[in-house]
Design an enzyme around this catalytic site. Structure first.
Site, PDB file in Angstrom:
ATOM      1  N   ASP A 116      99.933  42.651 -19.639  1.00  0.00           N
ATOM      2  CA  ASP A 116     101.299  42.326 -19.203  1.00  0.00           C
ATOM      3  C   ASP A 116     102.187  42.229 -20.460  1.00  0.00           C
ATOM      4  O   ASP A 116     102.799  41.218 -20.720  1.00  0.00           O
ATOM      5  CB  ASP A 116     101.334  41.022 -18.385  1.00  0.00           C
ATOM      6  N   HIS A 124      95.500  34.572 -28.385  1.00  0.00           N
ATOM      7  CA  HIS A 124      95.004  34.641 -27.009  1.00  0.00           C
ATOM      8  C   HIS A 124      94.379  36.018 -26.732  1.00  0.00           C
ATOM      9  O   HIS A 124      93.162  36.181 -26.780  1.00  0.00           O
ATOM     10  CB  HIS A 124      96.130  34.372 -26.016  1.00  0.00           C
TER      11      HIS A 124
HETATM   12  C1  BDR Z   1      98.105  34.318 -21.784  1.00  0.00           C
HETATM   13  O1  BDR Z   1      99.385  34.237 -21.138  1.00  0.00           O
HETATM   14  C2  BDR Z   1     100.279  35.155 -21.715  1.00  0.00           C
HETATM   15  O2  BDR Z   1     101.414  34.536 -22.154  1.00  0.00           O
HETATM   16  C3  BDR Z   1      99.595  35.750 -22.907  1.00  0.00           C
HETATM   17  O3  BDR Z   1      99.914  37.120 -23.054  1.00  0.00           O
HETATM   18  C4  BDR Z   1      98.137  35.549 -22.654  1.00  0.00           C
HETATM   19  O4  BDR Z   1      97.592  36.630 -21.959  1.00  0.00           O
HETATM   20  C5  BDR Z   1      97.858  33.026 -22.523  1.00  0.00           C
HETATM   21  O5  BDR Z   1      97.803  31.965 -21.621  1.00  0.00           O
HETATM   22 CA    CA Z   2      98.772  38.726 -21.769  1.00  0.00          CA
END
Ligand code: BDR
Ligand code: CA
Length: 314
Positions: A9, A246
């Site tokens: 995303d 992340h």
């Molecule tokens: C996840 O949420 C999104 O903001 C980041 O891309 C990551 O996949 C972290 O909680």
């Molecule tokens: Ca993400």
């Protein structure tokens, strides 16, 4: 060689994860699928096409646009404070001549899995909506793909969209629960480990000063987007010049599971509730509830992971 479909995303950290995967010799990216989350699915798709152009590959990677809404309810809109107005921190990348496939993301995942049985690792970096839709079209999908590695969830730590839930799971809990119940070989890379893997400004500056000429444009991009990301974490988490890793950690774990401590636990997702919707529920009782076992990452060699990530762009 890990043959992968990346579902994302895009998203600042998604973009870092994609560029990292494209630079790693152990991985061949067979396709990228997109969904809504950090930004709209249209913006996420456009961002992926621009990133592929930035990466200057000698081959074309197909991009398939996916879900614009979760399975139930509606998408909350872009998370501008974390990912900027365009999902990539306001950084303007040149547009691409490549177009997305006519095929929706879920169809692409099903087709690729049927054409390459037992071969593909699906890495999800956003909500699991596309994977759940693919599963609805092909119930044998857990047998057709090799495994799934997902950035999402949290077991023992705090959530990031609620006290107990992480954004990718909270954004579509029904999809995540359907994926879990289907019995994929699933590894979840959650906040327990991503929050303990940090990019520091100091390391970024070192990379910027010493990277090779061939990586210059990519590193300038990383510097631009991570500047935005560092700013968010400075105000949100009182993180002084460092930010969590992340989505790239999911790619790192797919390559090198030795970076994390793993534990298989019976797992479901809370799909109701006022305060706990999107919580990953694991059962550690000896006589546990009847649920599929999911592999969770509980500890991480965070420094080593962050260094492996950044040094890839030297
Ligand atoms: C996840 O949420 C999104 O903001 C980041 O891309 C990551 O996949 C972290 O909680
Ligand atoms: Ca993400």
């Amino acid at each position: 060689m890990i043959r992968t479909i990346i579902d994302c995303d895009t998203g600042i950290d998604d973009s870092v994860a994609i560029l990292f995967a494209l630079r790693r010799p152990e991985i061949h990216v067979e396709g990228i699928t997109t969904g809504c989350g950090n930004t709209s699915v249209d913006q996420a798709t456009d961002n992926v096409l621009r990133l592929l152009k930035l990466a200057e590959l000698s081959y074309e990677i197909p991009v398939a646009k996916g879900a614009g809404q979760p399975l139930e309810g509606t998408w909350d809109g872009p998370v501008v404070r974390v990912h900027g107005p365009n999902g990539i921190g306001g950084v303007e990348l040149p547009s691409s001549e490549q177009c997305p496939l006519d095929e929706p993301a879920s169809d692409f995942i099903v087709r690729m899995a049927r054409e390459n049985p037992g071969e593909l690792t699906v890495i999800t970096l956003g909500r699991m909506t596309n994977l759940a839709l693919a599963l609805q079209k092909e119930p044998m999908l857990p047998k057709l793909v090799k495994n799934v590695v997902s950035m999402g969830g949290v077991i023992y730590g705090a959530g990031n969209t609620s006290p107990v839930a992480e954004a990718n799971i909270a954004g579509d809990p029904e999809a995540a629960d359907q994926v879990i119940m289907a019995g994929f070989d699933l590894t979840m890379v959650g906040l327990d480990v991503t929050m303990k893997t940090r990019i520091t400004r100091q390391r970024l500056e070192f990379l910027r000063a010493h990277c090779s000429a061939s990586n210059r444009r990519v590193v300038d991009y990383l510097h631009g987007v991570l500047e935005y990301y560092l700013g968010y974490y400075r105000t949100q988490d009182f993180a002084f010049d460092h930010c969590p890793v992340h989505d790239p950690l999911a790619v790192l774990v797919a390559i090198d599971p030795g970076l994390v401590s793993l534990k298989k636990l019976p797992t479901r997702i809370e799909c109701g509730g006022q305060y706990c919707r999107g919580k990953v529920v694991v059962d550690e009782r000896p006589h546990h509830f009847d649920a599929p076992f999911v592999t969770h990452c509980l500890a991480v060699a965070g420094d080593r992971a962050a260094e492996e990530l950044l040094s890839t762009f030297m």
